[in-house]
Design a protein around this motif. Structure first.
Motif, PDB file in Angstrom:
ATOM      1  N   CYS A   1       0.858  -1.181   0.000  1.00  0.00           N
ATOM      2  CA  CYS A   1       0.000   0.000   0.000  1.00  0.00           C
ATOM      3  C   CYS A   1       0.897   1.236   0.000  1.00  0.00           C
ATOM      4  CB  CYS A   1      -0.920   0.008   1.217  1.00  0.00           C
ATOM      5  SG  CYS A   1      -2.074  -1.386   1.286  1.00  0.00           S
ATOM      6  N   THR A   2       0.845   1.999  -1.070  1.00  0.00           N
ATOM      7  CA  THR A   2       1.839   3.056  -1.271  1.00  0.00           C
ATOM      8  C   THR A   2       1.549   4.329  -0.501  1.00  0.00           C
ATOM      9  OG1 THR A   2       0.672   3.907  -3.219  1.00  0.00           O
ATOM     10  CG2 THR A   2       2.351   2.200  -3.571  1.00  0.00           C
ATOM     11  N   ARG A   3       0.312   4.542  -0.060  1.00  0.00           N
ATOM     12  CA  ARG A   3      -0.069   5.789   0.612  1.00  0.00           C
ATOM     13  C   ARG A   3       0.315   6.986  -0.254  1.00  0.00           C
ATOM     14  NH1 ARG A   3       1.559   5.717   6.821  1.00  0.00           N
ATOM     15  NH2 ARG A   3      -0.358   6.926   7.003  1.00  0.00           N
ATOM     16  N   ASP A   4       1.192   7.882   0.225  1.00  0.00           N
ATOM     17  CA  ASP A   4       1.572   9.073  -0.545  1.00  0.00           C
ATOM     18  C   ASP A   4       2.874   8.884  -1.315  1.00  0.00           C
ATOM     19  OD1 ASP A   4      -0.634  10.451   0.489  1.00  0.00           O
ATOM     20  OD2 ASP A   4       0.480  11.009   2.282  1.00  0.00           O
ATOM     21  N   ALA A   5       3.495   7.726  -1.196  1.00  0.00           N
ATOM     22  CA  ALA A   5       4.799   7.508  -1.825  1.00  0.00           C
ATOM     23  C   ALA A   5       4.659   7.290  -3.332  1.00  0.00           C
ATOM     24  CB  ALA A   5       5.483   6.300  -1.192  1.00  0.00           C
TER      25      ALA A   5
ATOM     26  N   ASN B   1      -3.896   4.710  -4.459  1.00  0.00           N
ATOM     27  CA  ASN B   1      -5.175   5.416  -4.454  1.00  0.00           C
ATOM     28  C   ASN B   1      -6.358   4.446  -4.381  1.00  0.00           C
ATOM     29  OD1 ASN B   1      -3.861   7.967  -4.771  1.00  0.00           O
ATOM     30  ND2 ASN B   1      -3.662   7.547  -6.963  1.00  0.00           N
ATOM     31  N   ARG B   2      -6.193   3.420  -3.553  1.00  0.00           N
ATOM     32  CA  ARG B   2      -7.224   2.416  -3.293  1.00  0.00           C
ATOM     33  C   ARG B   2      -7.644   1.682  -4.558  1.00  0.00           C
ATOM     34  NH1 ARG B   2     -10.683   6.437  -0.206  1.00  0.00           N
ATOM     35  NH2 ARG B   2     -12.402   5.321  -1.164  1.00  0.00           N
TER      36      ARG B   2
ATOM     37  N   VAL C   1      11.454  -2.679   0.539  1.00  0.00           N
ATOM     38  CA  VAL C   1      10.767  -1.533  -0.068  1.00  0.00           C
ATOM     39  C   VAL C   1      10.311  -0.552   1.007  1.00  0.00           C
ATOM     40  CG1 VAL C   1       8.425  -2.534  -0.072  1.00  0.00           C
ATOM     41  CG2 VAL C   1       9.081  -0.883  -1.832  1.00  0.00           C
ATOM     42  N   SER C   2       9.974  -1.055   2.201  1.00  0.00           N
ATOM     43  CA  SER C   2       9.549  -0.154   3.272  1.00  0.00           C
ATOM     44  C   SER C   2      10.721   0.638   3.849  1.00  0.00           C
ATOM     45  CB  SER C   2       8.852  -0.940   4.395  1.00  0.00           C
ATOM     46  OG  SER C   2       9.774  -1.687   5.166  1.00  0.00           O
ATOM     47  N   GLU C   3      11.956   0.166   3.626  1.00  0.00           N
ATOM     48  CA  GLU C   3      13.138   0.911   4.058  1.00  0.00           C
ATOM     49  C   GLU C   3      13.365   2.144   3.190  1.00  0.00           C
ATOM     50  OE1 GLU C   3      15.981  -2.692   5.803  1.00  0.00           O
ATOM     51  OE2 GLU C   3      16.140  -2.077   3.709  1.00  0.00           O
ATOM     52  N   LYS C   4      12.901   2.091   1.948  1.00  0.00           N
ATOM     53  CA  LYS C   4      13.245   3.125   0.980  1.00  0.00           C
ATOM     54  C   LYS C   4      12.133   4.141   0.745  1.00  0.00           C
ATOM     55  CE  LYS C   4      16.352  -0.118  -1.361  1.00  0.00           C
ATOM     56  NZ  LYS C   4      17.455   0.256  -0.488  1.00  0.00           N
ATOM     57  N   ILE C   5      10.874   3.735   0.845  1.00  0.00           N
ATOM     58  CA  ILE C   5       9.768   4.675   0.673  1.00  0.00           C
ATOM     59  C   ILE C   5       8.705   4.394   1.725  1.00  0.00           C
ATOM     60  CG2 ILE C   5      10.100   5.139  -1.787  1.00  0.00           C
ATOM     61  CD1 ILE C   5       8.029   3.039  -2.428  1.00  0.00           C
ATOM     62  N   ASP C   6       7.819   5.357   1.895  1.00  0.00           N
ATOM     63  CA  ASP C   6       6.792   5.262   2.935  1.00  0.00           C
ATOM     64  C   ASP C   6       5.626   4.412   2.440  1.00  0.00           C
ATOM     65  OD1 ASP C   6       5.279   5.639   5.199  1.00  0.00           O
ATOM     66  OD2 ASP C   6       4.494   7.581   4.551  1.00  0.00           O
ATOM     67  N   VAL C   7       5.717   3.108   2.680  1.00  0.00           N
ATOM     68  CA  VAL C   7       4.675   2.170   2.276  1.00  0.00           C
ATOM     69  C   VAL C   7       4.356   1.234   3.435  1.00  0.00           C
ATOM     70  CG1 VAL C   7       5.273   2.206  -0.179  1.00  0.00           C
ATOM     71  CG2 VAL C   7       6.375   0.544   1.333  1.00  0.00           C
ATOM     72  N   GLY C   8       3.209   0.594   3.358  1.00  0.00           N
ATOM     73  CA  GLY C   8       2.858  -0.469   4.285  1.00  0.00           C
ATOM     74  C   GLY C   8       2.708  -1.763   3.507  1.00  0.00           C
TER      75      GLY C   8
ATOM     76  N   LEU D   1      -4.769  -6.933  11.927  1.00  0.00           N
ATOM     77  CA  LEU D   1      -4.760  -6.800  10.475  1.00  0.00           C
ATOM     78  C   LEU D   1      -5.736  -5.721  10.030  1.00  0.00           C
ATOM     79  CD1 LEU D   1      -4.042  -7.746   7.584  1.00  0.00           C
ATOM     80  CD2 LEU D   1      -5.830  -9.490   7.824  1.00  0.00           C
ATOM     81  N   THR D   2      -6.929  -5.733  10.607  1.00  0.00           N
ATOM     82  CA  THR D   2      -7.937  -4.731  10.250  1.00  0.00           C
ATOM     83  C   THR D   2      -7.473  -3.331  10.626  1.00  0.00           C
ATOM     84  OG1 THR D   2      -9.660  -6.391  10.629  1.00  0.00           O
ATOM     85  CG2 THR D   2     -10.356  -4.083  10.507  1.00  0.00           C
ATOM     86  N   GLU D   3      -6.849  -3.183  11.796  1.00  0.00           N
ATOM     87  CA  GLU D   3      -6.348  -1.875  12.230  1.00  0.00           C
ATOM     88  C   GLU D   3      -5.316  -1.325  11.251  1.00  0.00           C
ATOM     89  OE1 GLU D   3      -4.774  -2.527  16.077  1.00  0.00           O
ATOM     90  OE2 GLU D   3      -6.731  -2.562  17.108  1.00  0.00           O
ATOM     91  N   LEU D   4      -4.381  -2.178  10.844  1.00  0.00           N
ATOM     92  CA  LEU D   4      -3.310  -1.734   9.942  1.00  0.00           C
ATOM     93  C   LEU D   4      -3.851  -1.433   8.547  1.00  0.00           C
ATOM     94  CD1 LEU D   4      -0.481  -4.171  11.077  1.00  0.00           C
ATOM     95  CD2 LEU D   4      -0.546  -1.697  11.386  1.00  0.00           C
ATOM     96  N   LEU D   5      -4.805  -2.218   8.091  1.00  0.00           N
ATOM     97  CA  LEU D   5      -5.401  -1.939   6.786  1.00  0.00           C
ATOM     98  C   LEU D   5      -6.117  -0.590   6.794  1.00  0.00           C
ATOM     99  CD1 LEU D   5      -6.826  -5.465   5.803  1.00  0.00           C
ATOM    100  CD2 LEU D   5      -5.030  -4.185   4.606  1.00  0.00           C
ATOM    101  N   ASN D   6      -6.839  -0.313   7.861  1.00  0.00           N
ATOM    102  CA  ASN D   6      -7.504   0.989   7.985  1.00  0.00           C
ATOM    103  C   ASN D   6      -6.503   2.136   8.017  1.00  0.00           C
ATOM    104  OD1 ASN D   6     -10.414   0.646   8.094  1.00  0.00           O
ATOM    105  ND2 ASN D   6     -10.074  -0.534   9.951  1.00  0.00           N
ATOM    106  N   ALA D   7      -5.360   1.879   8.645  1.00  0.00           N
ATOM    107  CA  ALA D   7      -4.351   2.935   8.792  1.00  0.00           C
ATOM    108  C   ALA D   7      -3.584   3.189   7.508  1.00  0.00           C
ATOM    109  CB  ALA D   7      -3.377   2.575   9.914  1.00  0.00           C
ATOM    110  N   TYR D   8      -3.302   2.129   6.734  1.00  0.00           N
ATOM    111  CA  TYR D   8      -2.388   2.271   5.605  1.00  0.00           C
ATOM    112  C   TYR D   8      -3.060   2.211   4.246  1.00  0.00           C
ATOM    113  CZ  TYR D   8       1.540   2.142   8.754  1.00  0.00           C
ATOM    114  OH  TYR D   8       2.428   2.449   9.738  1.00  0.00           O
ATOM    115  N   LEU D   9      -4.324   1.825   4.177  1.00  0.00           N
ATOM    116  CA  LEU D   9      -4.973   1.775   2.867  1.00  0.00           C
ATOM    117  C   LEU D   9      -5.442   3.174   2.458  1.00  0.00           C
ATOM    118  CD1 LEU D   9      -5.780  -0.131   0.616  1.00  0.00           C
ATOM    119  CD2 LEU D   9      -8.004  -0.386   1.697  1.00  0.00           C
TER     120      LEU D   9
END
Length: 264
Positions: A145-149, A189-190, A221-228, A256-264
């Motif tokens: 999940c790329t978020r803003d990256a 972007n979902r 990949v999470s070390e290099k850009i802001d992703v989950g 799992l549900t908490e993290l999906l809500n946070a990072y999706l």
């Protein structure tokens, strides 16, 4: 204007000296956190020791050794930029991303705009169901999940999809007979932007030896850009999560549900 606090012999210490020491200490700690667990930390320590050795030999008047070491330390800054290019890039990306996210959040609150992440309930449920199904069948999976990256700078290859997130599509992609099951599914972007994408593999030596290439790619990949990154282990069926170079293993359904809500 100086505000003298105390003196140590001939050395005068004021408030700004304490601030100076505090800021340098924080920067060194953040640098350690950034390099911890990577080969780059060993290289950095070696270069620091080289510089200190140069200072000692110069103070002792050992001209030959100090002149040789000077040639190495003279190009030290450029060498650091070249050697630590991935770490410098990661630091700047994280700094810029956090700054932009805070700015967007400020303007959204100011203009009364709704947070778009509040509408992701359906997509979260689709991924959650798919991952629980994949975990039960011990089918390996990796979703980023790329978020803003911007994934184009780090993530390569893959098959473009630009598809809606759905339980059936995710399960089909990671089915062992699917030609797209190797690699990662990328969500931007979902929407599922591509499947079978190639990720950089982490060189972190502190990762458990039991984790495989899929987990190392998620951490990399999470070390290099802001992703989950969400991972299902093919060996154990356990669900893991990677962000900021850290790996959280054995997620339960609630986590799992908490993290999906946070990072999706």
């Amino acid at each position: 204007m100086q505000c003298l606090l105390f003196k140590i012999g001939f050395l005068q210490v004021d408030v700004w000296d304490l601030f100076d020491i505090l800021i340098v200490g924080l920067l060194l700690y953040q640098l350690y956190q950034l390099l911890k667990g990577s080969i780059a930390l060993n290289i950095f320590v070696g270069m620091v020791l080289l510089f200190l050795s140069y200072q000692v030999f110069q103070a002792l008047g050992m001209d030959l050794l100090s002149s040789i070491l000077f040639q190495f330390t003279n190009l030290g800054f450029i060498s650091l930029i070249i050697i630590f290019q991935p770490e410098v890039r990661r630091f700047l990306l994280l700094l810029g991303t956090n700054t932009l996210r805070q700015r967007d959040s400020f303007w959204s609150r100011l203009l009364g705009k709704e947070d778009p992440t509040l509408d992701a309930t359906e997509e979260v449920e689709e991924i959650r169901r798919a991952f629980l199904r994949l975990a039960r069948s011990k089918t390996g999976a990796l979703i980023v999940c790329t978020r803003d990256a911007d994934p184009e700078t780090i993530i390569s290859g893959g098959t473009p999809l630009n598809a809606n997130i759905s339980y059936g599509l995710i399960v089909s992609i990671f089915h062992k007979e699917s030609p797209l099951h190797d690699g990662a599914v990328v969500i931007e972007n979902r929407r599922i932007s591509r499947a079978s994408a190639i990720l950089p593999v982490s060189e972190n030596t502190t990762l458990p030896k039991s984790v495989g290439l899929r987990h190392r790619a998620a951490v990399g990949v999470s070390e290099k850009i802001d992703v989950g990154c969400f991972i299902v282990s093919e060996e154990t069926g356990k669900i893991s999560f990677a962000h900021g170079g850290h790996l959280e293993r054995g997620l339960g359904e609630k986590r799992l549900t908490e993290l999906l809500n946070a990072y999706l």
